[in-house]
Enzyme design. Structure first.
Site, PDB file in Angstrom:
ATOM      1  CD1 TRP A   1       2.747   6.573   1.874  1.00  0.00           C
ATOM      2  CD2 TRP A   1       1.064   8.032   1.779  1.00  0.00           C
ATOM      3  NE1 TRP A   1       2.744   7.129   0.634  1.00  0.00           N
ATOM      4  CE2 TRP A   1       1.726   8.025   0.536  1.00  0.00           C
ATOM      5  CE3 TRP A   1      -0.028   8.883   1.937  1.00  0.00           C
ATOM      6  CZ2 TRP A   1       1.340   8.824  -0.535  1.00  0.00           C
ATOM      7  CZ3 TRP A   1      -0.415   9.674   0.876  1.00  0.00           C
ATOM      8  CH2 TRP A   1       0.270   9.640  -0.348  1.00  0.00           C
TER       9      TRP A   1
ATOM     10  CE  LYS B   1      -1.467   2.520 -14.954  1.00  0.00           C
ATOM     11  NZ  LYS B   1      -2.737   2.298 -14.323  1.00  0.00           N
TER      12      LYS B   1
ATOM     13  NE  ARG C   1      -3.464  -0.130   2.783  1.00  0.00           N
ATOM     14  CZ  ARG C   1      -4.766  -0.154   2.526  1.00  0.00           C
ATOM     15  NH1 ARG C   1      -5.301  -1.246   2.052  1.00  0.00           N
ATOM     16  NH2 ARG C   1      -5.518   0.885   2.746  1.00  0.00           N
TER      17      ARG C   1
ATOM     18  CD  GLU D   1      -0.365   5.517 -11.989  1.00  0.00           C
ATOM     19  OE1 GLU D   1      -0.981   5.576 -10.931  1.00  0.00           O
ATOM     20  OE2 GLU D   1      -0.611   4.655 -12.856  1.00  0.00           O
TER      21      GLU D   1
ATOM     22  CG  ASN E   1      -4.850   3.375   8.466  1.00  0.00           C
ATOM     23  OD1 ASN E   1      -3.761   3.496   9.009  1.00  0.00           O
ATOM     24  ND2 ASN E   1      -5.226   2.279   7.827  1.00  0.00           N
TER      25      ASN E   1
HETATM   26  C1  F6R Z   1      -3.414   4.300 -11.089  1.00  0.00           C
HETATM   27  C2  F6R Z   1      -4.353   3.971 -10.046  1.00  0.00           C
HETATM   28  C3  F6R Z   1      -5.111   5.100  -9.441  1.00  0.00           C
HETATM   29  C4  F6R Z   1      -6.466   4.614  -8.899  1.00  0.00           C
HETATM   30  C5  F6R Z   1      -7.186   5.752  -8.165  1.00  0.00           C
HETATM   31  C6  F6R Z   1      -8.563   5.334  -7.716  1.00  0.00           C
HETATM   32  O1  F6R Z   1      -2.737   3.195 -11.581  1.00  0.00           O
HETATM   33  O2  F6R Z   1      -4.495   2.842  -9.653  1.00  0.00           O
HETATM   34  O3  F6R Z   1      -5.264   6.160 -10.325  1.00  0.00           O
HETATM   35  O4  F6R Z   1      -7.251   4.167  -9.963  1.00  0.00           O
HETATM   36  O5  F6R Z   1      -6.429   6.158  -7.073  1.00  0.00           O
HETATM   37  O6  F6R Z   1      -8.510   4.170  -6.957  1.00  0.00           O
HETATM   38  P1  F6R Z   1      -9.716   3.179  -6.875  1.00  0.00           P
HETATM   39  O7  F6R Z   1      -9.888   2.588  -8.214  1.00  0.00           O
HETATM   40  O8  F6R Z   1      -9.339   2.185  -5.828  1.00  0.00           O
HETATM   41  O9  F6R Z   1     -10.903   4.003  -6.474  1.00  0.00           O
END
Ligand code: F6R
Length: 605
Positions: free
Chosen positions: A75, A486, A27, A489, A101
């Site tokens: 984090w 992609k 995470r 990132e 968290n």
């Molecule tokens: C990029 C990625 C993020 C998530 C975004 C939303 O590779 O994974 O952009 O798509 O943070 O996350 P979810 O889909 O879990 O709501």
């Protein structure tokens, strides 16, 4: 983002918690810590450290034994990564320990009040405020002490609390940040993510916002922050511990790109109805009459899920002929949107916990809207807040950047578009055509993956690029956007996505030999238009990689992908570009599964 794991039972707790923290490493985090006790102990023992879980492990003393404990990966939000700022946070008398968290919004104000009362803070975190508030309460039970503390805080939290004077229990609470209880045999677990639990138990209870729980070794109970009991029926998690292993691949990203063949097969399984050329979506909770009454579809998600939603909107518009669009949930909730009773809202989220998406859903529900979810994690907050929806069945995704969840989400949208289309005006013949296309997907994904070596060689040419342009039109544009996200990132190369139709309205100024363009060029009604864009780039000496169904003369390199039905092509065209991002990042030596500054699940604003 931060992770919590806790245990109460008979086992030696420290190794168990450290192993749980390792399972949450994906995470993203910058420090870690653990606090333990046992029924006969007189106090709490704590170790914490900046850095990785193995740095924490190295600091754990030999006689660090106990049977109850909570642990955390942090984090940084309030205060830099450091030993002091790592969780747990302990009260001055070493009796109360809290892991948290989320973000306490009024921490500064509460801290000032506590400091004025003589409380000495050891960290810069917002969480430490909570520790002192619990420690100062004189209520007769730990539950009441936690409740009193929570009444004073504003913000989001998933917390676990231990107290030396109540060492037969762990008290946990949730508001906007996930808390999952794991039910064992004479032992109980808690975590912020099932990844930390599945090696021990698959029976889980997910807390709702505003819910608390008390865990004892042989018992648990749940109740609201107001104190009234709630019913909690354990559900079984389908995901197995092995799903979290690397399975012979060097990175989770690579493994998950390859898992797309099976994952797509899974999202289709049991849903296709050949007799009526449609699909059954069990959890949709939308009858035919209601489906016919929909006048618009608005899809909300963030990042990759938003891009999946853009492709989904296009599919719904094409197959069901309902006006549809997608919008970042993070923007939607702040622009005071008009909520229309005839619009179907769809929240998209692989984790099902993204705060911006959850908040948008809650706002819509408050205004009486009908909201469906397209979600990967069963029982997650968004899945539970929505009126129904489609699970995407991608299995656990460990790499921070999304690949298989993206693809499965888009396929799930294909199913939804077909379902809505067949209730409305999509013909049997077109329904059949789309079903045949869906069935071809797993085999076609295998074909694309077989071309990995070619893409690897290609990627090596881009390691020097300072910036890259991704273009596509209509169906291809969200594919370009996702591919650009992609690449940036995972490789940290700047990338920008543009509709190919917009090139001459500005971005053409950027084209020169050092600025490569990746163009999505499907064999559809826009093929000639897309070719014209390639000409424009070539005329300015731009280097082009095309993702296309046939070799493009103007491109320096074409990645040829198998053709499906026009409406389903976007599902396949992004897959080689996942590999391109992966191999570019690999050649640059990036930390592929944990890109800098990013977290898997963004449960804070
Ligand atoms: C990029 C990625 C993020 C998530 C975004 C939303 O590779 O994974 O952009 O798509 O943070 O996350 P979810 O889909 O879990 O709501």
């Amino acid at each position: 983002m931060c992770g919590i794991v806790g245990y109460i039972g008979k086992r030696d707790v420290a190794p168990l918690l450290l192993e749980g923290l390792q399972r949450l490493e994906y995470r993203g985090y910058d420090s870690a810590g653990v606090v333990i006790t046992s029924p006969k102990a007189t106090g709490l023992k704590m170790v914490k450290a900046k850095g990785r879980v193995r740095d924490l492990e190295a600091r754990v003393p030999k006689r660090f034994t106990g049977t109850t404990g909570i642990a955390h990966t942090r984090w940084a939000t309030h205060g830099a990564p450091s030993d002091e700022n790592a969780h747990p946070h302990m009260s001055a008398d070493n009796k109360v320990a809290v892991v948290h968290n989320g973000i306490i919004d009024n921490a500064t104000e509460l801290r000032a009040k506590l400091e004025a009362d003589g409380v000495v803070f050891l960290s810069e975190t917002d969480t430490e405020v909570l520790t002192h508030l619990v420690a100062r309460s004189e209520a007769p039970t730990l539950e009441e002490r936690v409740r009193q503390a929570l009444k004073l805080v504003e913000g989001t939290y998933g917390i676990a609390v231990m107290h030396a004077d109540f060492n037969d229990r762990i008290v946990v609470a949730r508001n906007g940040s996930p808390v999952v209880l794991g039910i064992g045999e004479k032992e109980m677990f808690v975590a912020s993510d099932v990844a930390a639990l599945v090696a021990h138990t698959r029976q889980v209870v997910t807390l709702d916002d505003g819910e608390m729980a008390t865990l004892k070794a042989d018992d648990f109970r749940t109740y609201t922050t107001e104190g009234s009991r709630t019913t909690a029926t354990p559900t079984t998690v389908e995901w197995e511990a092995e799903s979290y292993d690397m399975g012979g691949h060097d990175t989770y990203m690579h493994k998950e790109i390859y898992e797309q063949v099976d994952a797509v097969d899974r999202v289709l399984r049991g849903r296709i109805d050949d007799r009526f050329s449609t699909v059954h979506l069990g959890g949709l909770n939308l009858d035919a009459r209601a489906a016919r009454g929909i006048r618009r579809v608005k899809i909300l998600g963030c990042g990759t899920s938003y891009h999946a939603g853009q492709i989904g909107a296009q599919m719904i518009e094409e197959l069901a002929r309902i006006p549809a669009d997608a919008e970042p949930a993070s923007e939607f909730r702040y622009r005071d949107p008009v909520v229309d009773p005839d619009t179907l809202y769809i929240a998209v989220s692989q984790s099902g916990e993204t705060y911006d998406v959850l908040a948008a859903v809650q706002e819509l529900k408050r205004k009486g809207a009908r909201v469906l979810g397209v979600v990967n994690v069963v029982g997650s907050a968004i899945a539970r807040e929505t009126d129904g929806g489609v699970y995407v069945h991608a299995g656990p995704e460990v790499c921070v950047v999304s690949t298989k969840c993206f693809t499965n989400t888009v396929v799930a949208f294909g199913l939804l578009a077909l379902h809505l289309g067949r209730i409305r005006d999509l013909s049997v013949a077109d329904g059949k055509r789309i079903i045949e296309g869906l069935r071809k997907l797993p085999g076609q994904i295998s074909e694309i993956l077989a071309g990995e070596d070619e893409i690897k060689k290609l990627a090596e040419q881009f390691t020097d690029a300072k910036s890259m342009l991704f273009i596509g039109r209509v169906r291809g544009y969200p594919v370009a956007r996702e591919a650009s996200l992609k690449l940036k990132e995972v490789s940290y190369i700047h990338a920008e996505a543009y509709p190919a139709s917009e090139l001459k309205h500005g971005p053409l100024a950027l084209i020169e030999p050092a600025m490569p363009t990746v163009a999505i060029v499907p064999d559809d009604d826009l093929l000639e238009k897309n070719r014209a864009a390639l000409e424009e780039i070539k005329a300015r000496s731009g280097k082009i990689v095309a993702v296309a169904h046939q070799v493009q003369e103007k491109a320096d390199h074409t990645i040829v992908v198998p053709k499906n039905e026009d409406e389903l092509d976007p599902i396949l065209m992004g897959i080689p570009l996942q590999l391109l991002a992966y191999h570019t990042a690999l050649a640059l030596g990036r930390d592929i599964d944990k890109p800098r500054n990013l977290a898997k699940s963004v449960t804070v604003e």
